[in-house]
Write an enzyme that holds these catalytic residues in place. Structure first.
Site, PDB file in Angstrom:
ATOM      1  N   GLY A   1      -4.589  -4.030   4.084  1.00 28.73           N
ATOM      2  CA  GLY A   1      -5.474  -3.475   5.104  1.00 28.73           C
ATOM      3  C   GLY A   1      -6.784  -4.222   5.277  1.00 28.73           C
ATOM      4  O   GLY A   1      -7.678  -3.758   5.980  1.00 28.73           O
TER       5      GLY A   1
ATOM      6  N   HIS B   1       3.024   2.521  -5.484  1.00 27.34           N
ATOM      7  CA  HIS B   1       2.171   1.895  -4.475  1.00 27.34           C
ATOM      8  C   HIS B   1       0.718   1.950  -4.930  1.00 27.34           C
ATOM      9  O   HIS B   1       0.278   2.913  -5.567  1.00 27.34           O
ATOM     10  CB  HIS B   1       2.336   2.593  -3.124  1.00 27.34           C
ATOM     11  CG  HIS B   1       1.739   1.835  -1.983  1.00 27.34           C
ATOM     12  ND1 HIS B   1       0.389   1.851  -1.699  1.00 27.34           N
ATOM     13  CD2 HIS B   1       2.306   1.022  -1.050  1.00 27.34           C
ATOM     14  CE1 HIS B   1       0.152   1.089  -0.648  1.00 27.34           C
ATOM     15  NE2 HIS B   1       1.288   0.571  -0.232  1.00 27.34           N
TER      16      HIS B   1
ATOM     17  N   GLU C   1      -1.973   2.588  -3.520  1.00 27.07           N
ATOM     18  CA  GLU C   1      -2.753   3.743  -3.073  1.00 27.07           C
ATOM     19  C   GLU C   1      -2.524   4.945  -3.979  1.00 27.07           C
ATOM     20  O   GLU C   1      -3.441   5.747  -4.193  1.00 27.07           O
ATOM     21  CB  GLU C   1      -2.386   4.069  -1.626  1.00 27.07           C
ATOM     22  CG  GLU C   1      -2.856   3.016  -0.640  1.00 27.07           C
ATOM     23  CD  GLU C   1      -2.166   3.075   0.703  1.00 27.07           C
ATOM     24  OE1 GLU C   1      -2.438   2.194   1.534  1.00 27.07           O
ATOM     25  OE2 GLU C   1      -1.333   3.983   0.916  1.00 27.07           O
TER      26      GLU C   1
ATOM     27  N   LYS D   1       3.290   4.971   5.774  1.00 25.21           N
ATOM     28  CA  LYS D   1       2.220   5.729   5.114  1.00 25.21           C
ATOM     29  C   LYS D   1       2.099   7.112   5.769  1.00 25.21           C
ATOM     30  O   LYS D   1       3.121   7.723   6.070  1.00 25.21           O
ATOM     31  CB  LYS D   1       0.920   4.929   5.135  1.00 25.21           C
ATOM     32  CG  LYS D   1       1.097   3.544   4.505  1.00 25.21           C
ATOM     33  CD  LYS D   1      -0.203   2.784   4.331  1.00 25.21           C
ATOM     34  CE  LYS D   1       0.068   1.427   3.693  1.00 25.21           C
ATOM     35  NZ  LYS D   1      -1.179   0.691   3.417  1.00 25.21           N
TER      36      LYS D   1
ATOM     37  N   GLU E   1       2.275  -6.545  -4.283  1.00 24.29           N
ATOM     38  CA  GLU E   1       1.259  -6.233  -3.277  1.00 24.29           C
ATOM     39  C   GLU E   1      -0.131  -6.451  -3.865  1.00 24.29           C
ATOM     40  O   GLU E   1      -0.656  -5.597  -4.566  1.00 24.29           O
ATOM     41  CB  GLU E   1       1.420  -4.789  -2.768  1.00 24.29           C
ATOM     42  CG  GLU E   1       1.579  -3.726  -3.857  1.00 24.29           C
ATOM     43  CD  GLU E   1       1.215  -2.346  -3.359  1.00 24.29           C
ATOM     44  OE1 GLU E   1       1.081  -2.147  -2.141  1.00 24.29           O
ATOM     45  OE2 GLU E   1       1.041  -1.449  -4.208  1.00 24.29           O
TER      46      GLU E   1
ATOM     47  N   SER F   1      -0.220  -7.529   3.439  1.00 25.98           N
ATOM     48  CA  SER F   1      -0.541  -7.679   4.868  1.00 25.98           C
ATOM     49  C   SER F   1       0.338  -8.701   5.574  1.00 25.98           C
ATOM     50  O   SER F   1      -0.156  -9.573   6.311  1.00 25.98           O
ATOM     51  CB  SER F   1      -2.024  -8.042   5.058  1.00 25.98           C
ATOM     52  OG  SER F   1      -2.861  -6.985   4.644  1.00 25.98           O
TER      53      SER F   1
ATOM     54  N   ASN G   1       6.459   0.456   5.732  1.00 23.64           N
ATOM     55  CA  ASN G   1       5.857   1.639   5.103  1.00 23.64           C
ATOM     56  C   ASN G   1       4.906   2.285   6.096  1.00 23.64           C
ATOM     57  O   ASN G   1       3.828   1.763   6.360  1.00 23.64           O
ATOM     58  CB  ASN G   1       5.110   1.227   3.834  1.00 23.64           C
ATOM     59  CG  ASN G   1       4.436   2.411   3.158  1.00 23.64           C
ATOM     60  OD1 ASN G   1       4.760   3.570   3.424  1.00 23.64           O
ATOM     61  ND2 ASN G   1       3.495   2.133   2.271  1.00 23.64           N
TER      62      ASN G   1
END
Length: 341
Positions: free
Chosen positions: A263, A171, A173, A84, A257, A303, A82
């Site tokens: 991150g 996702h 985010e 992003k 996830e 990660s 991904n």
């Protein structure tokens, strides 16, 4: 027939009384000390999705047991990158695509490599990416096939017409919302991100358009620490179960996830990640079917990198990874090589 999936999700939350004790008791072995992560809670927006059958009663997440290895694993290994909102220019994107084309080893038939590109680079990726890699979108809108007044959105039908067959939805985010760090609520007091109900409606539209969906689910750090990981994941999966027919799950890949691991450099041990994946698989068997549970690919998206990929990929219920930062680095080729063994 319209089904109010909000009421379904509410009923689920009331019915789930099991805490994920195995994970909670072992959390100190894999959750490194860190400042508490705080973020606005997901606030479901009003939405409905429809399908041709009433939803089956949903059961709580079970406490994981030893994975069942009596059946041969029919699932491929999927390594999904991904990107992003990276890189910043088309020239850099072309260079990175060229590097991946050359550095990644050939993959066997049971290994698939997917790269989710920024929307502006999709046409370039389709033209330049090597043929054995799959080009995916990072989002598709809640837009019907006929289109309409949805400024800024890309519909699943449009993506398919471009040649894009896969899409990442749900996702963390996007569930959290990009405005959250500066302004946690809009003028109506709602979260700026996408609710689980809204994600489910997007999944339904994408599958109906013929796309394969990489559906992301996962908990925040506080939810992991208080033992409600599986309650959270169940609440994210429940609206999707209500929206889809059982046959639709052939076009769904789940990416677990843990939000706290994205991150941050933190990650679950292979044993703990596998336990979560196994619990998801049991839940699918109870709420969709045993066949769907056995065949659904579940990726780890917390990660994964060149250092921890080998241990994670060796586990029975971890079928690959949804890889963020490492997919932009040379180590992604190493991960593909590990997955191809």
């Amino acid at each position: 027939m319209n089904v109010n999936v909000k009421s379904l999700a509410t009923g689920l939350s009331l019915g789930i009384g099991l805490s994920y004790l195995a994970l909670k008791s072992d959390q100190e072995s894999w959750l490194a000390p860190q400042e508490a992560v705080t973020a606005p809670q997901d606030n479901d927006k009003k939405a409905t999705v429809s399908h041709g059958r009433p939803p089956a009663p949903l059961t709580p997440f079970p406490t994981p047991t030893k994975p069942n290895t009596s059946q041969k694993n029919p699932r491929p290994t999927i390594l999904a990158g991904n990107w992003k909102c990276n890189p910043s220019t088309l020239t850099s994107a072309k260079q990175l695509i060229s590097s991946l084309n050359q550095s990644c080893p050939p993959t066997p038939s049971n290994v698939k490599v997917i790269i989710a590109f920024p929307s502006l680079f999709l046409s370039t990726a389709l033209a330049c990416m090597r043929d054995d890699f799959i080009v995916a979108a990072q989002d598709s809108g809640a837009v019907p096939s006929k289109g309409g007044a949805y400024t800024g959105e890309a519909s699943p039908t449009q993506l398919v017409s471009l040649g894009v067959t896969h899409v990442v939805l749900g996702h963390s985010e996007r569930r959290e919302g990009f405005q959250a760090s500066a302004n946690s609520a809009n003028s109506e007091g709602e979260s700026s991100g996408e609710s689980s109900l809204f994600v489910a409606s997007k999944v339904k539209l994408a599958v109906e358009a013929g796309m394969t969906v990489l559906l992301c689910v996962g908990e925040k750090k506080a939810e992991r620490e208080n033992g409600t990981t599986m309650d959270v994941v169940a609440s994210q999966l429940a609206p999707v179960v209500a929206a889809l027919e059982p046959a639709d799950w052939a076009n769904v890949i789940i990416a677990y996830e843990p939000v706290w691991a994205i991150g941050t450099g933190l990650t679950a041990t292979p044993e703990m990640a596998n336990a979560t994946h196994h619990a998801i698989r049991i839940w699918l068997s109870q709420n969709v079917s045993e066949t769907v549970a056995h065949k659904t690919v579940i990726l780890y998206g917390g990660s994964m990198n060149g250092k921890n990929a080998e241990g994670l990929l060796a586990k029975e219920d971890i079928d690959g990874g949804l890889i963020g930062g490492a997919s932009l680095k040379p180590e992604f080729s190493d991960i593909v090589a590990l997955g191809s063994l």
